[in-house]
Design a protein around this motif. Structure first.
Motif, short mmCIF file in Angstrom:
data_model
loop_
_atom_site.label_atom_id
_atom_site.label_comp_id
_atom_site.label_asym_id
_atom_site.label_seq_id
_atom_site.Cartn_x
_atom_site.Cartn_y
_atom_site.Cartn_z
N LEU A 150 -40.83 -89.78 17.28
CA LEU A 150 -40.83 -90.93 18.18
C LEU A 150 -41.92 -91.93 17.80
N ALA A 151 -43.09 -91.44 17.45
CA ALA A 151 -44.20 -92.33 17.07
C ALA A 151 -43.87 -93.11 15.79
N ARG A 152 -43.22 -92.46 14.83
CA ARG A 152 -42.84 -93.16 13.60
C ARG A 152 -41.89 -94.32 13.89
N ALA A 153 -40.98 -94.11 14.84
CA ALA A 153 -39.98 -95.14 15.13
C ALA A 153 -40.45 -96.17 16.14
N LEU A 154 -41.29 -95.75 17.09
CA LEU A 154 -41.65 -96.62 18.21
C LEU A 154 -43.10 -97.08 18.19
N GLY A 155 -43.91 -96.54 17.29
CA GLY A 155 -45.32 -96.88 17.24
C GLY A 155 -46.15 -95.81 17.94
N ARG A 196 -32.59 -65.97 38.68
CA ARG A 196 -32.80 -66.43 37.30
C ARG A 196 -32.08 -67.76 37.11
N TYR A 197 -32.36 -68.38 35.98
CA TYR A 197 -31.71 -69.64 35.65
C TYR A 197 -30.67 -69.42 34.57
N SER A 198 -29.60 -70.21 34.64
CA SER A 198 -28.57 -70.14 33.60
C SER A 198 -28.76 -71.22 32.55
N ARG A 199 -29.49 -72.27 32.91
CA ARG A 199 -29.68 -73.35 31.94
C ARG A 199 -30.83 -74.25 32.37
N GLY A 200 -31.35 -74.98 31.39
CA GLY A 200 -32.34 -76.02 31.64
C GLY A 200 -31.89 -77.28 30.93
N ASP A 201 -31.85 -78.36 31.65
CA ASP A 201 -31.45 -79.65 31.07
C ASP A 201 -32.67 -80.55 30.99
N VAL A 202 -33.00 -80.96 29.77
CA VAL A 202 -34.18 -81.77 29.50
C VAL A 202 -33.74 -83.17 29.13
N GLU A 203 -34.46 -84.16 29.65
CA GLU A 203 -34.19 -85.56 29.30
C GLU A 203 -35.49 -86.23 28.90
N ILE A 204 -35.53 -86.75 27.68
CA ILE A 204 -36.66 -87.53 27.20
C ILE A 204 -36.29 -88.99 27.36
N VAL A 205 -37.17 -89.75 28.00
CA VAL A 205 -36.91 -91.17 28.25
C VAL A 205 -37.96 -91.99 27.50
N VAL A 206 -37.49 -92.84 26.61
CA VAL A 206 -38.35 -93.76 25.85
C VAL A 206 -37.68 -95.12 25.80
N ASN A 207 -38.45 -96.15 25.54
CA ASN A 207 -37.91 -97.50 25.41
C ASN A 207 -37.48 -97.71 23.96
N MET A 208 -36.17 -97.79 23.74
CA MET A 208 -35.62 -98.02 22.40
C MET A 208 -35.01 -99.40 22.26
N GLU A 209 -35.40 -100.34 23.15
CA GLU A 209 -34.79 -101.68 23.13
C GLU A 209 -35.03 -102.42 21.81
N ALA A 210 -36.14 -102.13 21.13
CA ALA A 210 -36.44 -102.83 19.88
C ALA A 210 -35.61 -102.30 18.71
N LEU A 211 -34.89 -101.21 18.91
CA LEU A 211 -34.10 -100.62 17.83
C LEU A 211 -32.65 -101.07 17.93
N ASP A 212 -32.01 -101.26 16.78
CA ASP A 212 -30.57 -101.55 16.82
C ASP A 212 -29.81 -100.25 17.02
N GLU A 213 -28.50 -100.36 17.15
CA GLU A 213 -27.67 -99.19 17.47
C GLU A 213 -27.80 -98.07 16.44
#
Length: 140
Positions: free
Chosen positions: A61-66, A85-102
């Motif tokens: 992430l640092a290489r791409a976003l600074g 017990r748990y059957s699953r864990g759902d992780v979401e990483i949120v970063v600003n990627m507006e400066a990147l193209d598709e």
């Protein structure tokens, strides 16, 4: 294993409350759900998974976003009814990627997945399973 020599341990501070400590001096308050200022053991488990994912992805992430990019990570666990017990864990990483193209976004997302798959010990352990042992000993 001698708990006084372990890198991680918890000390009882009251009824069902504890202070988790590390050999580096870090502390965390642990208690039952709803106790002010504490994490439950399940919270710490889920937080470990979330933090491990983000820490594993940090370099990509640092290489791409600074170096000063902002990031948040959330985790949601799904419980198995009646099994404590748990059957699953759902992780979401949120970063600003507006400066990147598709294409750059797609590449970064792929790199993050690869970095997490390679580097997240917590996630790898959950995927493969881990045995455990318990010993009860006496002081003195």
């Amino acid at each position: 294993m001698n708990t006084s020599q372990s890198a991680l341990w918890a000390e009882r501070t009251g009824t069902n409350t504890y202070t988790g400590r590390s050999s580096t001096g870090a502390e965390v308050k642990i208690g039952p759900r709803g106790a002010d200022g504490t994490f439950t053991p399940s919270d710490l488990f889920a937080m470990g998974l979330a933090a491990c994912n983000l820490m594993s992805a940090d370099r990509a992430l640092a290489r791409a976003l600074g170096d000063d990019f902002d990031a948040y990570v959330g985790v949601q666990t799904t419980a198995v009814a009646g099994q404590n017990r748990y059957s699953r864990g759902d992780v979401e990483i949120v970063v600003n990627m507006e400066a990147l193209d598709e294409d750059e976004r797609a590449t970064l997302i792929d790199l993050v997945h690869k970095a997490v798959d390679r580097g997240c010990t917590v996630g790898r352990t959950l995927d493969k399973g881990m045995s455990q042992t318990l010993r009860v000993t006496s002081e003195g």
